[in-house]
Design an enzyme around this catalytic site. Structure first.
Site, short mmCIF file in Angstrom:
data_model
loop_
_atom_site.label_atom_id
_atom_site.label_comp_id
_atom_site.label_asym_id
_atom_site.label_seq_id
_atom_site.Cartn_x
_atom_site.Cartn_y
_atom_site.Cartn_z
N ASP A 137 -3.86 0.62 3.45
CA ASP A 137 -3.72 -0.58 2.65
C ASP A 137 -5.10 -1.04 2.16
O ASP A 137 -6.11 -0.85 2.84
CB ASP A 137 -3.10 -1.71 3.47
CG ASP A 137 -1.58 -1.64 3.49
OD1 ASP A 137 -1.00 -1.01 2.60
OD2 ASP A 137 -0.99 -2.22 4.42
N ARG A 187 -1.01 4.35 -4.34
CA ARG A 187 -0.14 3.20 -4.60
C ARG A 187 -0.90 2.22 -5.50
O ARG A 187 -2.01 1.81 -5.17
CB ARG A 187 0.24 2.50 -3.30
CG ARG A 187 1.08 1.22 -3.50
CD ARG A 187 1.12 0.38 -2.22
NE ARG A 187 1.64 1.12 -1.10
CZ ARG A 187 1.38 0.83 0.17
NH1 ARG A 187 0.56 -0.16 0.48
NH2 ARG A 187 1.90 1.54 1.14
N ARG A 292 2.98 -13.45 0.20
CA ARG A 292 4.24 -13.25 -0.49
C ARG A 292 4.65 -14.52 -1.24
O ARG A 292 5.17 -14.44 -2.35
CB ARG A 292 5.34 -12.86 0.50
CG ARG A 292 5.09 -11.59 1.27
CD ARG A 292 5.06 -10.32 0.43
NE ARG A 292 3.87 -10.10 -0.35
CZ ARG A 292 2.71 -9.63 0.15
NH1 ARG A 292 2.61 -9.35 1.42
NH2 ARG A 292 1.70 -9.43 -0.64
#
Length: 311
Positions: A137, A187, A292
C-alpha cells in the site's frame, strides 16, 4: 460535501477524536459496513464469502505509523497467520494481501526502513509459500520514495509484489511510466491522504484528469494494471481504455473497497471482469474509516445519525 474532505482528514490524525469515536458503542454499526471484523477469522470468513460469489480479494491488517517494534512484529505475525489460513482453506488463488510499510516498521525512529524491508520479505515469502502475492500500500507523499525503494528491493526476489500509485500526486505519471513494464502489478487509486498543493492536485476535476492520464500509461504498457475506483465515470473510462489498448479481460482488474458499490462489483464480475475487493480488518480501524468518510463525505450524515441514535 467536498468541502468536508479536508477537515475529515485532519480529524483522522486527532487522538482526542479517535478516543471519543472508538469508545462510542454506536460506532460499531457504521464500522461494520466497511470493516468485517477485528480477527483473522473475521477476515477469512469475509474473504471466503466474496470468493464464493465470484470476486477476488486483497486483505489488509489495519495499522499504520507504528512506533513500537513489538507492534510491528505482531503485525507481521498476523499476516503470516492469515496467509496460512487462506492457503489451508484453498482461498489463496483468489486472495492476496495488502501491506502498509509503516505498520511493519517503516516509521520506527531507528532503522525503520531496513526493519520494514525485512518484515515485508517475511510476508512476501509466506505469501509465495501460500500461493499468492503481496501488494505494498502507498501512504502519504513523505513515504513515496521510501516505499518504492523497498518495492525495488523486494522485486529482486519477489517480482510479483504489487505497487500502489496515487493519481493525485504530481509525480505519479512518471512513476507509472517506470512501473508499466512486463510482470509489474500496479494498483492505481486517486489517493486518500491530505496532501499539500506543492506535491498534489487539489481539485476533484484535476485529480480525475490525472487519473485518466495515468490509466492510459498503465494500460498501454506491459504490466498488469489494477484499476482502483468507485467512480462510475472512471470505471467506464477504464473499460473503454482497456478495449482501445487491446486488453482482454484478465490482463487487468478493477478494485473496490469492502462495502462500497457492492452491486457494481457483482455487475462487473458477471460481465467477465476480474474484480478484487479490498478487505480491511483489525482493531486499528479509525484512520481507515475516516479516510473512507473523506472520500465519500455524504456518509458523514449517516455516521452522525448512527452515533446519535445508537443504531
Amino acid at each position: 460535501m467536498s468541502l468536508l474532505r479536508q477537515p475529515i482528514l485532519v480529524l483522522s490524525r486527532s487522538e482526542q477524536i479517535k478516543k471519543a469515536v472508538t469508545a462510542w458503542p454506536a460506532t460499531a454499526s457504521v464500522v461494520a459496513g466497511y470493516v468485517p471484523g477485528e480477527t483473522t477469522q473475521d477476515a477469512v470468513q469475509a474473504a471466503a464469502a466474496l470468493v464464493g460469489s465470484g470476486l477476488s480479494v486483497t486483505l489488509d491488517f489495519l495499522g499504520e505509523d507504528t512506533r513500537d517494534v513489538a507492534q510491528a512484529d505482531a503485525c507481521v505475525a498476523a499476516y503470516v497467520d492469515l496467509l496460512g489460513q487462506l492457503s489451508g482453506l484453498g482461498l489463496a488463488r483468489q486472495a492476496e494481501v495488502s501491506v502498509k510499510l509503516s505498520a511493519v516498521g517503516q516509521a520506527l525512529p531507528r532503522d525503520g526502513q531496513q526493519v520494514a524491508l525485512e518484515h515485508a520479505r517475511t510476508i512476501c515469502r509466506a505469501a509465495r509459500n501460500a500461493g499468492t502475492t503481496v501488494t505494498l500500500d502507498m501512504e502519504d507523499h513523505t513515504t513515496t520514495d521510501a516505499t518504492l525503494e523497498i518495492l525495488h528491493e523486494l522485486r529482486k526476489d519477489f517480482p510479483e509484489t504489487g505497487a500502489v500509485l496515487q493519481a493525485a500526486l504530481h509525480r505519479t505519471e512518471s512513476d507509472c511510466r517506470a512501473l508499466a513494464h512486463e510482470g509489474s502489478r500496479v494498483r492505481l487509486c486517486k489517493g486518500a491522504y491530505l496532501e499539500p498543493e506543492q506535491v498534489a492536485h487539489q481539485s476533484r476535476h484535476e485529480i480525475d484528469k490525472a487519473y485518466v492520464r495515468c490509466l492510459k500509461i498503465l494500460l498501454a504498457g506491459q504490466g498488469y494494471p489494477m484499476i482502483a475506483t468507485h467512480d462510475p465515470r472512471m470505471v467506464q473510462i477504464g473499460g473503454s481504455l482497456a478495449s482501445r489498448y487491446g486488453r482482454t479481460q484478465g490482463t487487468y482488474e478493477f478494485q473496490m473497497l469492502y462495502g462500497v458499490r457492492t452491486g457494481e462489483q457483482r455487475r462487473l464480475a458477471e460481465a467477465g471482469e476480474t474484480v478484487r475487493v479490498y478487505v480491511p480488518y483489525g482493531a486499528q480501524w479509525y484512520g481507515y474509516l475516516m479516510r473512507r468518510l473523506a472520500e465519500r463525505p455524504g456518509n458523514v450524515s449517516l455516521f452522525l445519525r448512527s452515533l446519535i441514535s445508537g443504531k
